[in-house]
Write a protein that holds these residues in place. Structure first.
Motif, PDB file in Angstrom:
ATOM      1  N   GLU A 282       6.198   6.936 -16.255  1.00 55.93           N
ATOM      2  CA  GLU A 282       6.203   7.523 -14.913  1.00 55.93           C
ATOM      3  C   GLU A 282       6.196   6.374 -13.908  1.00 55.93           C
ATOM      4  OE1 GLU A 282       3.598  10.990 -13.080  1.00 55.93           O
ATOM      5  OE2 GLU A 282       2.580   9.054 -12.874  1.00 55.93           O
ATOM      6  N   TRP A 283       7.187   6.361 -13.026  1.00 51.00           N
ATOM      7  CA  TRP A 283       7.310   5.289 -12.039  1.00 51.00           C
ATOM      8  C   TRP A 283       7.064   5.832 -10.638  1.00 51.00           C
ATOM      9  CZ3 TRP A 283       7.752   0.193 -13.012  1.00 51.00           C
ATOM     10  CH2 TRP A 283       8.091  -0.183 -14.322  1.00 51.00           C
ATOM     11  N   SER A 284       6.295   5.067  -9.872  1.00 48.00           N
ATOM     12  CA  SER A 284       6.028   5.403  -8.476  1.00 48.00           C
ATOM     13  C   SER A 284       6.486   4.233  -7.614  1.00 48.00           C
ATOM     14  CB  SER A 284       4.531   5.667  -8.265  1.00 48.00           C
ATOM     15  OG  SER A 284       4.254   5.961  -6.913  1.00 48.00           O
ATOM     16  N   ASN A 285       7.441   4.489  -6.731  1.00 53.23           N
ATOM     17  CA  ASN A 285       7.973   3.454  -5.846  1.00 53.23           C
ATOM     18  C   ASN A 285       7.479   3.682  -4.423  1.00 53.23           C
ATOM     19  OD1 ASN A 285       9.481   2.266  -7.901  1.00 53.23           O
ATOM     20  ND2 ASN A 285      11.229   3.604  -7.543  1.00 53.23           N
ATOM     21  N   ARG A 286       6.942   2.639  -3.819  1.00 55.74           N
ATOM     22  CA  ARG A 286       6.485   2.710  -2.423  1.00 55.74           C
ATOM     23  C   ARG A 286       7.304   1.733  -1.588  1.00 55.74           C
ATOM     24  NH1 ARG A 286       2.410   4.361   0.779  1.00 55.74           N
ATOM     25  NH2 ARG A 286       1.307   5.320  -0.976  1.00 55.74           N
ATOM     26  N   GLY A 287       7.958   2.256  -0.565  1.00 50.45           N
ATOM     27  CA  GLY A 287       8.762   1.417   0.305  1.00 50.45           C
ATOM     28  C   GLY A 287       7.916   0.687   1.337  1.00 50.45           C
ATOM     29  N   ILE A 288       8.296  -0.545   1.629  1.00 48.06           N
ATOM     30  CA  ILE A 288       7.641  -1.355   2.660  1.00 48.06           C
ATOM     31  C   ILE A 288       8.675  -1.575   3.763  1.00 48.06           C
ATOM     32  CG2 ILE A 288       6.514  -3.558   3.171  1.00 48.06           C
ATOM     33  CD1 ILE A 288       5.798  -3.661   0.151  1.00 48.06           C
ATOM     34  N   PHE A 289       8.310  -1.221   4.993  1.00 39.99           N
ATOM     35  CA  PHE A 289       9.270  -1.219   6.093  1.00 39.99           C
ATOM     36  C   PHE A 289       8.823  -2.160   7.210  1.00 39.99           C
ATOM     37  CE2 PHE A 289       9.341   2.778   3.861  1.00 39.99           C
ATOM     38  CZ  PHE A 289      10.689   3.046   3.697  1.00 39.99           C
ATOM     39  N   ASN A 290       9.803  -2.710   7.937  1.00 40.05           N
ATOM     40  CA  ASN A 290       9.465  -3.547   9.087  1.00 40.05           C
ATOM     41  C   ASN A 290       9.275  -2.667  10.319  1.00 40.05           C
ATOM     42  OD1 ASN A 290      12.028  -2.813   9.938  1.00 40.05           O
ATOM     43  ND2 ASN A 290      12.957  -4.801   9.496  1.00 40.05           N
ATOM     44  N   GLU A 291       9.031  -3.297  11.466  1.00 35.79           N
ATOM     45  CA  GLU A 291       8.752  -2.542  12.689  1.00 35.79           C
ATOM     46  C   GLU A 291       9.939  -1.688  13.124  1.00 35.79           C
ATOM     47  OE1 GLU A 291       7.474  -5.309  15.616  1.00 35.79           O
ATOM     48  OE2 GLU A 291       5.556  -5.738  14.634  1.00 35.79           O
ATOM     49  N   ALA A 292      11.137  -2.087  12.703  1.00 34.34           N
ATOM     50  CA  ALA A 292      12.336  -1.321  13.059  1.00 34.34           C
ATOM     51  C   ALA A 292      12.588  -0.167  12.093  1.00 34.34           C
ATOM     52  CB  ALA A 292      13.550  -2.246  13.092  1.00 34.34           C
ATOM     53  N   GLY A 293      11.693  -0.007  11.100  1.00 28.93           N
ATOM     54  CA  GLY A 293      11.857   1.073  10.135  1.00 28.93           C
ATOM     55  C   GLY A 293      12.833   0.757   9.027  1.00 28.93           C
TER      56      GLY A 293
ATOM     57  N   THR B  34       8.429   9.413  -6.897  1.00 32.80           N
ATOM     58  CA  THR B  34       7.918   9.334  -8.268  1.00 32.80           C
ATOM     59  C   THR B  34       8.901  10.024  -9.204  1.00 32.80           C
ATOM     60  OG1 THR B  34       5.631   9.364  -7.459  1.00 32.80           O
ATOM     61  CG2 THR B  34       5.968   9.871  -9.780  1.00 32.80           C
ATOM     62  N   TYR B  35       9.122   9.429 -10.348  1.00 30.87           N
ATOM     63  CA  TYR B  35      10.042  10.020 -11.316  1.00 30.87           C
ATOM     64  C   TYR B  35       9.643   9.603 -12.728  1.00 30.87           C
ATOM     65  CZ  TYR B  35      12.126   5.332 -11.311  1.00 30.87           C
ATOM     66  OH  TYR B  35      12.316   3.976 -11.403  1.00 30.87           O
ATOM     67  N   ASP B  36      10.098  10.379 -13.712  1.00 35.08           N
ATOM     68  CA  ASP B  36       9.852  10.078 -15.122  1.00 35.08           C
ATOM     69  C   ASP B  36      11.100   9.433 -15.714  1.00 35.08           C
ATOM     70  OD1 ASP B  36       7.444  11.282 -14.740  1.00 35.08           O
ATOM     71  OD2 ASP B  36       7.937  13.128 -15.816  1.00 35.08           O
ATOM     72  N   GLN B  37      10.880   8.428 -16.545  1.00 38.20           N
ATOM     73  CA  GLN B  37      11.996   7.700 -17.156  1.00 38.20           C
ATOM     74  C   GLN B  37      11.879   7.745 -18.676  1.00 38.20           C
ATOM     75  OE1 GLN B  37      13.117   3.833 -15.446  1.00 38.20           O
ATOM     76  NE2 GLN B  37      13.161   3.007 -17.522  1.00 38.20           N
ATOM     77  N   ARG B  38      12.940   8.186 -19.320  1.00 41.59           N
ATOM     78  CA  ARG B  38      12.990   8.265 -20.787  1.00 41.59           C
ATOM     79  C   ARG B  38      13.621   6.991 -21.332  1.00 41.59           C
ATOM     80  NH1 ARG B  38      16.867  10.293 -24.558  1.00 41.59           N
ATOM     81  NH2 ARG B  38      15.934  11.325 -26.381  1.00 41.59           N
ATOM     82  N   ASN B  39      12.951   6.363 -22.291  1.00 41.04           N
ATOM     83  CA  ASN B  39      13.440   5.121 -22.883  1.00 41.04           C
ATOM     84  C   ASN B  39      13.651   5.307 -24.384  1.00 41.04           C
ATOM     85  OD1 ASN B  39      13.009   3.647 -20.368  1.00 41.04           O
ATOM     86  ND2 ASN B  39      10.838   3.781 -20.858  1.00 41.04           N
ATOM     87  N   VAL B  40      14.717   4.725 -24.883  1.00 43.90           N
ATOM     88  CA  VAL B  40      15.008   4.766 -26.317  1.00 43.90           C
ATOM     89  C   VAL B  40      15.019   3.332 -26.835  1.00 43.90           C
ATOM     90  CG1 VAL B  40      16.615   5.490 -28.110  1.00 43.90           C
ATOM     91  CG2 VAL B  40      16.400   6.844 -26.013  1.00 43.90           C
TER      92      VAL B  40
END
Length: 243
Positions: A133-144, A117-123
Protein backbone atom coordinates in the motif's frame (compact mmCIF):
# COMPACT_ATOMS: atom_id res chain seq x y z
CA UNK A 1 54.91 63.32 3.16
CA UNK A 2 51.40 64.26 2.29
CA UNK A 3 51.42 61.84 -0.58
CA UNK A 4 52.97 59.16 1.57
CA UNK A 5 50.44 59.81 4.33
CA UNK A 6 47.60 59.57 1.85
CA UNK A 7 49.04 56.40 0.42
CA UNK A 8 49.45 54.95 3.89
CA UNK A 9 45.84 55.76 4.71
CA UNK A 10 44.68 54.06 1.54
CA UNK A 11 46.79 51.05 2.36
CA UNK A 12 45.28 50.91 5.84
CA UNK A 13 41.76 51.13 4.44
CA UNK A 14 42.54 48.35 1.98
CA UNK A 15 43.99 46.20 4.74
CA UNK A 16 40.96 46.91 6.92
CA UNK A 17 38.62 45.91 4.11
CA UNK A 18 40.66 42.75 3.58
CA UNK A 19 40.50 41.92 7.28
CA UNK A 20 36.76 42.48 7.36
CA UNK A 21 36.33 40.16 4.39
CA UNK A 22 38.44 37.51 6.11
CA UNK A 23 36.39 37.87 9.31
CA UNK A 24 33.20 37.35 7.33
CA UNK A 25 34.70 34.26 5.70
CA UNK A 26 35.73 32.92 9.10
CA UNK A 27 32.25 33.61 10.47
CA UNK A 28 30.75 31.64 7.60
CA UNK A 29 33.11 28.74 8.23
CA UNK A 30 32.45 28.94 11.95
CA UNK A 31 28.73 28.99 11.27
CA UNK A 32 29.06 25.76 9.35
CA UNK A 33 31.35 23.95 11.75
CA UNK A 34 30.70 25.59 15.10
CA UNK A 35 28.57 24.32 17.98
CA UNK A 36 25.40 25.93 16.62
CA UNK A 37 25.81 24.18 13.27
CA UNK A 38 26.55 20.89 14.98
CA UNK A 39 23.41 21.45 17.03
CA UNK A 40 21.41 21.88 13.83
CA UNK A 41 22.91 18.76 12.29
CA UNK A 42 22.20 16.63 15.36
CA UNK A 43 18.36 16.69 15.02
CA UNK A 44 18.74 15.91 11.30
CA UNK A 45 20.93 12.94 12.13
CA UNK A 46 18.46 11.74 14.75
CA UNK A 47 15.58 12.17 12.30
CA UNK A 48 17.46 10.11 9.72
CA UNK A 49 18.00 7.36 12.29
CA UNK A 50 14.28 7.34 13.05
CA UNK A 51 13.41 6.98 9.35
CA UNK A 52 15.99 4.24 8.88
CA UNK A 53 14.49 2.32 11.81
CA UNK A 54 11.08 2.13 10.11
CA UNK A 55 9.92 -1.00 8.30
CA UNK A 56 7.97 1.12 5.81
CA UNK A 57 9.60 2.03 2.50
CA UNK A 58 10.07 5.82 2.64
CA UNK A 59 11.28 7.97 -0.23
CA UNK A 60 11.10 11.46 -1.66
CA UNK A 61 11.31 12.24 -5.35
CA UNK A 62 10.82 15.05 -7.84
CA UNK A 63 7.73 15.22 -10.08
CA UNK A 64 9.74 13.56 -12.87
CA UNK A 65 10.50 10.58 -10.60
CA UNK A 66 14.08 11.46 -9.63
CA UNK A 67 14.79 10.15 -6.12
CA UNK A 68 16.11 12.68 -3.61
CA UNK A 69 15.87 10.56 -0.44
CA UNK A 70 15.39 6.91 0.52
CA UNK A 71 15.47 5.23 3.93
CA UNK A 72 17.17 1.96 4.85
CA UNK A 73 14.11 -0.23 4.16
CA UNK A 74 13.66 1.31 0.70
CA UNK A 75 17.34 0.80 -0.12
CA UNK A 76 17.32 -2.83 1.00
CA UNK A 77 14.14 -3.55 -0.96
CA UNK A 78 14.95 -1.68 -4.18
CA UNK A 79 18.75 -1.75 -4.26
CA UNK A 80 20.02 -5.00 -2.68
CA UNK A 81 23.28 -4.75 -4.66
CA UNK A 82 24.03 -1.28 -3.30
CA UNK A 83 24.31 0.36 -6.72
CA UNK A 84 22.87 3.63 -5.42
CA UNK A 85 19.41 5.15 -5.74
CA UNK A 86 19.71 8.91 -5.23
CA UNK A 87 19.29 10.80 -8.54
CA UNK A 88 17.88 7.68 -10.20
CA UNK A 89 14.33 7.66 -11.52
CA UNK A 90 12.27 5.35 -9.33
CA UNK A 91 10.11 4.44 -12.34
CA UNK A 92 13.06 2.41 -13.62
CA UNK A 93 12.69 0.15 -10.57
CA UNK A 94 9.06 -0.69 -11.38
CA UNK A 95 7.55 -3.18 -13.83
CA UNK A 96 6.57 -1.40 -17.04
CA UNK A 97 2.94 -2.51 -16.65
CA UNK A 98 2.53 -0.49 -13.43
CA UNK A 99 4.19 2.77 -14.47
CA UNK A 100 1.19 4.36 -16.20
CA UNK A 101 -1.06 3.77 -13.17
CA UNK A 102 1.51 5.29 -10.80
CA UNK A 103 2.03 8.33 -13.05
CA UNK A 104 -1.72 8.82 -12.94
CA UNK A 105 -1.66 8.72 -9.13
CA UNK A 106 1.06 11.39 -9.07
CA UNK A 107 -0.81 13.56 -11.57
CA UNK A 108 -3.82 13.57 -9.22
CA UNK A 109 -1.86 15.40 -6.49
CA UNK A 110 -2.84 19.03 -5.95
CA UNK A 111 -2.99 21.55 -3.08
CA UNK A 112 -6.65 20.55 -2.69
CA UNK A 113 -5.88 16.81 -2.85
CA UNK A 114 -2.32 16.53 -1.46
CA UNK A 115 -2.46 12.79 -0.67
CA UNK A 116 -3.28 9.74 -2.78
CA UNK A 117 -3.23 6.09 -1.70
CA UNK A 118 -3.25 2.96 -3.82
CA UNK A 119 -2.47 -0.77 -3.63
CA UNK A 120 0.28 -2.23 -5.79
CA UNK A 121 0.51 -5.90 -6.79
CA UNK A 122 4.03 -7.26 -7.26
CA UNK A 123 5.12 -10.53 -8.83
CA UNK A 124 8.57 -11.81 -7.86
CA UNK A 125 10.95 -13.67 -10.14
CA UNK A 126 9.85 -16.92 -8.52
CA UNK A 127 6.19 -16.06 -9.15
CA UNK A 128 5.47 -15.06 -5.56
CA UNK A 129 2.75 -12.41 -5.33
CA UNK A 130 3.09 -9.64 -2.76
CA UNK A 131 1.08 -6.48 -2.13
CA UNK A 132 2.08 -3.00 -1.00
CA UNK A 133 0.00 0.00 0.00
CA UNK A 134 1.54 3.29 -1.12
CA UNK A 135 0.66 6.74 0.17
CA UNK A 136 1.98 9.73 -1.79
CA UNK A 137 1.97 13.24 -0.31
CA UNK A 138 2.62 16.18 -2.59
CA UNK A 139 4.82 19.09 -1.49
CA UNK A 140 3.92 22.41 -3.11
CA UNK A 141 5.54 25.84 -3.32
CA UNK A 142 3.78 29.13 -2.60
CA UNK A 143 2.48 29.22 -6.17
CA UNK A 144 0.78 25.85 -5.68
CA UNK A 145 3.23 24.04 -7.96
CA UNK A 146 4.21 20.46 -7.17
CA UNK A 147 7.92 20.43 -6.34
CA UNK A 148 8.41 17.09 -4.57
CA UNK A 149 6.56 13.97 -3.45
CA UNK A 150 7.00 12.01 -0.24
CA UNK A 151 6.04 8.36 -0.61
CA UNK A 152 5.49 5.71 2.06
CA UNK A 153 4.97 2.05 1.19
CA UNK A 154 3.98 -0.75 3.57
CA UNK A 155 3.58 -4.47 3.03
CA UNK A 156 -0.08 -5.55 3.10
CA UNK A 157 0.38 -9.06 1.69
CA UNK A 158 -1.10 -10.78 4.75
CA UNK A 159 -4.14 -8.51 4.69
CA UNK A 160 -4.70 -9.17 0.99
CA UNK A 161 -4.33 -12.92 1.51
CA UNK A 162 -6.88 -12.78 4.34
CA UNK A 163 -9.31 -10.81 2.15
CA UNK A 164 -8.88 -13.32 -0.67
CA UNK A 165 -9.45 -16.25 1.70
CA UNK A 166 -12.60 -14.56 3.02
CA UNK A 167 -13.96 -14.00 -0.49
CA UNK A 168 -13.29 -17.63 -1.36
CA UNK A 169 -15.01 -18.77 1.82
CA UNK A 170 -18.02 -16.56 1.12
CA UNK A 171 -18.18 -17.88 -2.44
CA UNK A 172 -18.13 -21.47 -1.20
CA UNK A 173 -20.73 -20.69 1.46
CA UNK A 174 -22.98 -19.01 -1.09
CA UNK A 175 -22.60 -21.97 -3.46
CA UNK A 176 -23.73 -24.35 -0.70
CA UNK A 177 -26.63 -22.15 0.39
CA UNK A 178 -27.87 -21.53 -3.14
CA UNK A 179 -28.15 -25.25 -3.87
CA UNK A 180 -30.46 -25.88 -0.91
CA UNK A 181 -34.19 -26.39 -1.36
CA UNK A 182 -34.84 -24.95 2.10
CA UNK A 183 -35.68 -21.27 2.42
CA UNK A 184 -32.58 -19.58 3.85
CA UNK A 185 -32.36 -15.91 4.73
CA UNK A 186 -30.64 -13.42 6.98
CA UNK A 187 -32.32 -10.36 8.43
CA UNK A 188 -31.81 -7.53 10.90
CA UNK A 189 -33.51 -7.44 14.32
CA UNK A 190 -36.23 -5.28 12.76
CA UNK A 191 -36.88 -8.13 10.26
CA UNK A 192 -35.34 -6.42 7.21
CA UNK A 193 -33.94 -8.95 4.72
CA UNK A 194 -30.17 -8.73 4.13
CA UNK A 195 -29.81 -12.04 2.26
CA UNK A 196 -32.11 -14.59 0.64
CA UNK A 197 -31.22 -17.72 -1.29
CA UNK A 198 -32.66 -18.85 -4.62
CA UNK A 199 -35.23 -21.08 -2.91
CA UNK A 200 -36.55 -18.02 -1.09
CA UNK A 201 -36.87 -16.13 -4.36
CA UNK A 202 -38.70 -19.02 -6.02
CA UNK A 203 -41.08 -19.36 -3.08
CA UNK A 204 -42.14 -15.69 -3.18
CA UNK A 205 -41.85 -15.36 -6.95
CA UNK A 206 -39.60 -12.31 -6.61
CA UNK A 207 -36.05 -11.45 -7.62
CA UNK A 208 -33.36 -11.20 -4.96
CA UNK A 209 -33.07 -7.42 -5.36
CA UNK A 210 -36.84 -7.16 -4.83
CA UNK A 211 -36.57 -8.94 -1.48
CA UNK A 212 -33.37 -7.46 -0.03
CA UNK A 213 -34.26 -4.44 2.09
CA UNK A 214 -37.89 -5.46 2.58
CA UNK A 215 -39.37 -6.42 5.93
CA UNK A 216 -40.26 -10.10 5.98
CA UNK A 217 -43.25 -9.37 8.25
CA UNK A 218 -44.94 -7.98 5.16
CA UNK A 219 -45.12 -11.59 3.91
CA UNK A 220 -46.80 -12.92 7.08
CA UNK A 221 -50.30 -12.42 8.41
CA UNK A 222 -50.64 -9.51 10.80
CA UNK A 223 -51.94 -11.71 13.61
CA UNK A 224 -48.59 -13.56 13.71
CA UNK A 225 -46.38 -10.46 13.92
CA UNK A 226 -46.41 -10.30 17.72
CA UNK A 227 -45.37 -13.94 18.12
CA UNK A 228 -42.62 -13.61 15.48
CA UNK A 229 -41.12 -10.55 17.19
CA UNK A 230 -41.34 -12.25 20.57
CA UNK A 231 -39.56 -15.26 19.12
CA UNK A 232 -36.74 -13.04 17.77
CA UNK A 233 -36.46 -11.14 21.07
CA UNK A 234 -35.65 -14.38 22.91
CA UNK A 235 -32.44 -14.82 20.90
CA UNK A 236 -29.31 -14.09 22.93
CA UNK A 237 -25.73 -15.25 23.44
CA UNK A 238 -26.83 -18.07 25.74
CA UNK A 239 -29.70 -19.06 23.41
CA UNK A 240 -28.63 -18.22 19.84
CA UNK A 241 -31.08 -20.65 18.21
CA UNK A 242 -34.87 -20.78 18.34
CA UNK A 243 -37.15 -23.18 16.50
Amino acid sequence: MKVNASRTKKQLLDELATLRARVKDLEKVGGRTGPRARGRRKPRSQFRKILDAQDELISRFLPDGTLTFVNRAYREYSDPRGEGLISRNFMELLPSRTRAAIRKQISMLSPEVPVTTYDQRNVGRDGTITWQEWSNRGIFNEAGELIEIQSVGRDITQRKQAELALRRSEKQYRAVVETQNELICRHLPDCTFTFVNDAHCRYYGLKREELIGRNFLSFTVKEDHKNVLKHIARLCTEHPVNT
